[in-house]
Motif scaffolding. Sequence first.
Motif, PDB file in Angstrom:
ATOM      1  N   LYS A   1       0.844  -1.213   0.000  1.00 52.80           N
ATOM      2  CA  LYS A   1       0.000   0.000   0.000  1.00 52.80           C
ATOM      3  C   LYS A   1       0.872   1.253   0.000  1.00 52.80           C
ATOM      4  CE  LYS A   1      -4.165  -1.955   2.116  1.00 52.80           C
ATOM      5  NZ  LYS A   1      -3.954  -3.374   2.334  1.00 52.80           N
ATOM      6  N   VAL A   2       1.908   1.230   0.815  1.00 52.30           N
ATOM      7  CA  VAL A   2       2.817   2.383   0.843  1.00 52.30           C
ATOM      8  C   VAL A   2       3.473   2.543  -0.527  1.00 52.30           C
ATOM      9  CG1 VAL A   2       4.889   3.360   1.919  1.00 52.30           C
ATOM     10  CG2 VAL A   2       3.236   2.132   3.325  1.00 52.30           C
ATOM     11  N   ARG A   3       3.792   1.420  -1.149  1.00 47.36           N
ATOM     12  CA  ARG A   3       4.446   1.466  -2.454  1.00 47.36           C
ATOM     13  C   ARG A   3       3.566   2.163  -3.501  1.00 47.36           C
ATOM     14  NH1 ARG A   3       7.944  -2.967  -5.118  1.00 47.36           N
ATOM     15  NH2 ARG A   3       7.695  -2.541  -7.313  1.00 47.36           N
TER      16      ARG A   3
ATOM     17  N   ARG B   1       8.195   9.187  -4.734  1.00 50.27           N
ATOM     18  CA  ARG B   1       8.892   9.434  -3.470  1.00 50.27           C
ATOM     19  C   ARG B   1       9.827   8.289  -3.095  1.00 50.27           C
ATOM     20  NH1 ARG B   1       3.592  11.489  -0.124  1.00 50.27           N
ATOM     21  NH2 ARG B   1       3.951  13.713  -0.395  1.00 50.27           N
ATOM     22  N   CYS B   2      10.612   8.571  -2.106  1.00 50.05           N
ATOM     23  CA  CYS B   2      11.360   7.516  -1.412  1.00 50.05           C
ATOM     24  C   CYS B   2      10.569   7.219  -0.136  1.00 50.05           C
ATOM     25  CB  CYS B   2      12.760   8.049  -1.090  1.00 50.05           C
ATOM     26  SG  CYS B   2      13.737   6.971  -0.038  1.00 50.05           S
ATOM     27  N   SER B   3      10.407   5.940   0.185  1.00 51.80           N
ATOM     28  CA  SER B   3       9.675   5.574   1.404  1.00 51.80           C
ATOM     29  C   SER B   3      10.499   4.617   2.243  1.00 51.80           C
ATOM     30  CB  SER B   3       8.350   4.883   1.054  1.00 51.80           C
ATOM     31  OG  SER B   3       7.443   5.818   0.524  1.00 51.80           O
ATOM     32  N   ILE B   4      10.592   4.949   3.504  1.00 51.24           N
ATOM     33  CA  ILE B   4      11.250   4.028   4.445  1.00 51.24           C
ATOM     34  C   ILE B   4      10.152   3.385   5.273  1.00 51.24           C
ATOM     35  CG2 ILE B   4      12.890   3.792   6.339  1.00 51.24           C
ATOM     36  CD1 ILE B   4      14.281   6.258   5.444  1.00 51.24           C
TER      37      ILE B   4
ATOM     38  N   GLN C   1      10.590   5.011 -10.227  1.00 49.86           N
ATOM     39  CA  GLN C   1       9.522   5.942  -9.813  1.00 49.86           C
ATOM     40  C   GLN C   1       9.338   6.008  -8.307  1.00 49.86           C
ATOM     41  OE1 GLN C   1       6.488   4.231 -12.425  1.00 49.86           O
ATOM     42  NE2 GLN C   1       6.283   6.279 -13.277  1.00 49.86           N
ATOM     43  N   HIS C   2       9.962   5.090  -7.638  1.00 51.36           N
ATOM     44  CA  HIS C   2       9.917   5.128  -6.166  1.00 51.36           C
ATOM     45  C   HIS C   2      11.199   4.480  -5.669  1.00 51.36           C
ATOM     46  CE1 HIS C   2       7.829   1.117  -6.965  1.00 51.36           C
ATOM     47  NE2 HIS C   2       9.047   0.843  -6.573  1.00 51.36           N
ATOM     48  N   TYR C   3      11.442   4.615  -4.389  1.00 54.66           N
ATOM     49  CA  TYR C   3      12.578   3.923  -3.791  1.00 54.66           C
ATOM     50  C   TYR C   3      12.097   3.410  -2.437  1.00 54.66           C
ATOM     51  CZ  TYR C   3      17.482   2.743  -3.133  1.00 54.66           C
ATOM     52  OH  TYR C   3      18.673   2.044  -2.971  1.00 54.66           O
ATOM     53  N   ILE C   4      11.854   2.102  -2.390  1.00 51.92           N
ATOM     54  CA  ILE C   4      11.312   1.510  -1.163  1.00 51.92           C
ATOM     55  C   ILE C   4      12.458   0.948  -0.321  1.00 51.92           C
ATOM     56  CG2 ILE C   4       9.772  -0.279  -0.206  1.00 51.92           C
ATOM     57  CD1 ILE C   4       8.235   1.875  -1.759  1.00 51.92           C
ATOM     58  N   ILE C   5      12.543   1.458   0.883  1.00 48.90           N
ATOM     59  CA  ILE C   5      13.562   0.965   1.826  1.00 48.90           C
ATOM     60  C   ILE C   5      12.831   0.247   2.959  1.00 48.90           C
ATOM     61  CG2 ILE C   5      15.399   1.613   3.429  1.00 48.90           C
ATOM     62  CD1 ILE C   5      15.716   4.234   1.773  1.00 48.90           C
ATOM     63  N   VAL C   6      13.069  -1.046   3.098  1.00 45.54           N
ATOM     64  CA  VAL C   6      12.523  -1.755   4.259  1.00 45.54           C
ATOM     65  C   VAL C   6      13.610  -1.743   5.328  1.00 45.54           C
ATOM     66  CG1 VAL C   6      11.624  -3.935   5.166  1.00 45.54           C
ATOM     67  CG2 VAL C   6      10.962  -3.194   2.877  1.00 45.54           C
ATOM     68  N   ASN C   7      13.300  -1.107   6.430  1.00 42.74           N
ATOM     69  CA  ASN C   7      14.286  -0.932   7.502  1.00 42.74           C
ATOM     70  C   ASN C   7      13.878  -1.771   8.706  1.00 42.74           C
ATOM     71  OD1 ASN C   7      16.454   0.139   8.979  1.00 42.74           O
ATOM     72  ND2 ASN C   7      15.223   1.868   9.731  1.00 42.74           N
ATOM     73  N   ALA C   8      14.837  -2.497   9.255  1.00 45.06           N
ATOM     74  CA  ALA C   8      14.547  -3.317  10.438  1.00 45.06           C
ATOM     75  C   ALA C   8      14.555  -2.456  11.695  1.00 45.06           C
ATOM     76  CB  ALA C   8      15.586  -4.427  10.566  1.00 45.06           C
ATOM     77  N   GLU C   9      13.658  -2.827  12.613  1.00 47.92           N
ATOM     78  CA  GLU C   9      13.573  -2.146  13.917  1.00 47.92           C
ATOM     79  C   GLU C   9      14.937  -2.110  14.622  1.00 47.92           C
ATOM     80  OE1 GLU C   9      11.450  -4.603  16.704  1.00 47.92           O
ATOM     81  OE2 GLU C   9      10.986  -2.916  17.992  1.00 47.92           O
ATOM     82  N   GLY C  10      15.738  -3.141  14.430  1.00 44.51           N
ATOM     83  CA  GLY C  10      17.057  -3.209  15.075  1.00 44.51           C
ATOM     84  C   GLY C  10      17.989  -2.103  14.611  1.00 44.51           C
ATOM     85  N   ILE C  11      17.686  -1.488  13.473  1.00 40.30           N
ATOM     86  CA  ILE C  11      18.459  -0.328  13.012  1.00 40.30           C
ATOM     87  C   ILE C  11      17.734   0.946  13.455  1.00 40.30           C
ATOM     88  CG2 ILE C  11      19.244   0.949  10.970  1.00 40.30           C
ATOM     89  CD1 ILE C  11      19.615  -1.798   9.611  1.00 40.30           C
TER      90      ILE C  11
ATOM     91  N   THR D   1       7.453   5.358   7.515  1.00 35.37           N
ATOM     92  CA  THR D   1       6.276   4.704   8.097  1.00 35.37           C
ATOM     93  C   THR D   1       6.768   3.606   9.033  1.00 35.37           C
ATOM     94  OG1 THR D   1       5.103   5.017   6.003  1.00 35.37           O
ATOM     95  CG2 THR D   1       4.128   3.451   7.557  1.00 35.37           C
ATOM     96  N   ILE D   2       6.343   3.698  10.280  1.00 33.69           N
ATOM     97  CA  ILE D   2       6.726   2.634  11.225  1.00 33.69           C
ATOM     98  C   ILE D   2       5.499   1.752  11.442  1.00 33.69           C
ATOM     99  CG2 ILE D   2       7.554   2.162  13.581  1.00 33.69           C
ATOM    100  CD1 ILE D   2       9.025   4.929  13.363  1.00 33.69           C
ATOM    101  N   LEU D   3       5.578   0.503  11.000  1.00 38.13           N
ATOM    102  CA  LEU D   3       4.376  -0.348  11.021  1.00 38.13           C
ATOM    103  C   LEU D   3       3.974  -0.735  12.447  1.00 38.13           C
ATOM    104  CD1 LEU D   3       4.864  -2.674   7.922  1.00 38.13           C
ATOM    105  CD2 LEU D   3       3.618  -0.521   8.070  1.00 38.13           C
TER     106      LEU D   3
END
Length: 323
Positions: free
Chosen positions: A156-158, A166-169, A219-229, A250-252
């Motif tokens: 959905k964020v994508r 946009r870029c989305s983390i 057209q976008h840049y999706i960064i999946v970031n782990a909570e540990g970072i 966005t913090i899930l």
Amino acid sequence: MAKEINTIGVLTSGGDAPGMNAAIRAVVRQALSKGKKVKGIKRGYAGLLNEEIIDMDAKSVSDSISRGGTILQTARCMEFVTPEGQQKGAEICRKHGIDAIVVIGGDGSFKGAQKLAALGINTIALPGTIDLDIACTDYTIGFDTAVNTAMEAIDKVRDTSTSHERCSIIEVMGRGAGHIALWCGLANGAEEILLPEKFDNDVDKLIERVVSAKKKGKQHYIIVNAEGIGHSQSMAEQIEKATGIETRATILGHMQRGGSPTCKDRVYATTMGAMAVDLLCEGKSNRVIGHKGGEFVDFDIDEALAMTKDIDEYMYQISESLV
Ligand code: ADP
Ligand code: F6P
């Protein structure tokens, strides 16, 4: 001679996970089918020390298999980490006629089970955590549901990220482990997956990759970031400032821990719950059930706790080559 088990207790401890109810249900119904009594211990080890102990029959677990959370509630309990707390817990078990316990939780909870076993209460532990960070098993109860929930949210964020170029983390849970991030990153085709086990903390290089992707027409840049970072918001601000590309974080969060369990979590948790009762009836104690190499297996808890687990190297490699 193995101790005969008449009454089995069951508790959930640590963070809840979808599928815990399926495991509780299987423990209760498998035990009843073998002529055993079952007692539910509410709120983990805290509830044990407060004697929050209820009789369970087949109806106590009706309509629970499809529900997220845990019908027994869960808690963290510092008193139980002390030898006095553990001694008190074992005495309360004896007072209530509980001669064996199934503990559903993460490796912190396993340590509690290990201590109870040493004090004469037979214990079997089931891996219940969305984090997949238990070394003796390739599967933990709740992981499958959590990654499916996070995957849908990231899709959905994508969509909106693409519309706005946009870029989305997106930050996913996992405590110190990157399994949820790696699986979601692969499932969502993320441009970048940041794992505590791998990330070199070089945000400047990350920014270069964002710019280079933009130049290539992404057209976008999706960064999946782990909570540990963590630090998703400040990272987003840094990226936007350096590149001029609008960036959102966005913090899930806890949505990943709830919801109706997937088929896999229901079936695996059910199998593990029933197997725990079978092992107790065979006189086994201080064991943890896992799923390894396509099979349900059990390990000594001491050995299981000494094992280590890293993220899957090949999955990580392909996450880099497939962008
Ligand atoms: P998880 O089980 O998800 O890893 P925690 O690490 O918070 O979660 O542990 C859950 C609970 O297990 C703790 O609150 C505590 O009651 C018990 N526990 C953790 N470590 C120990 C220990 N070393 N000895 C006895 N009990 C423990
Ligand atoms: O261990 C499960 C987990 O959801 C982790 O992914 C997360 O770090 C932690 O629990 C959050 O704990 P709490 O519910 O106490 O905020």
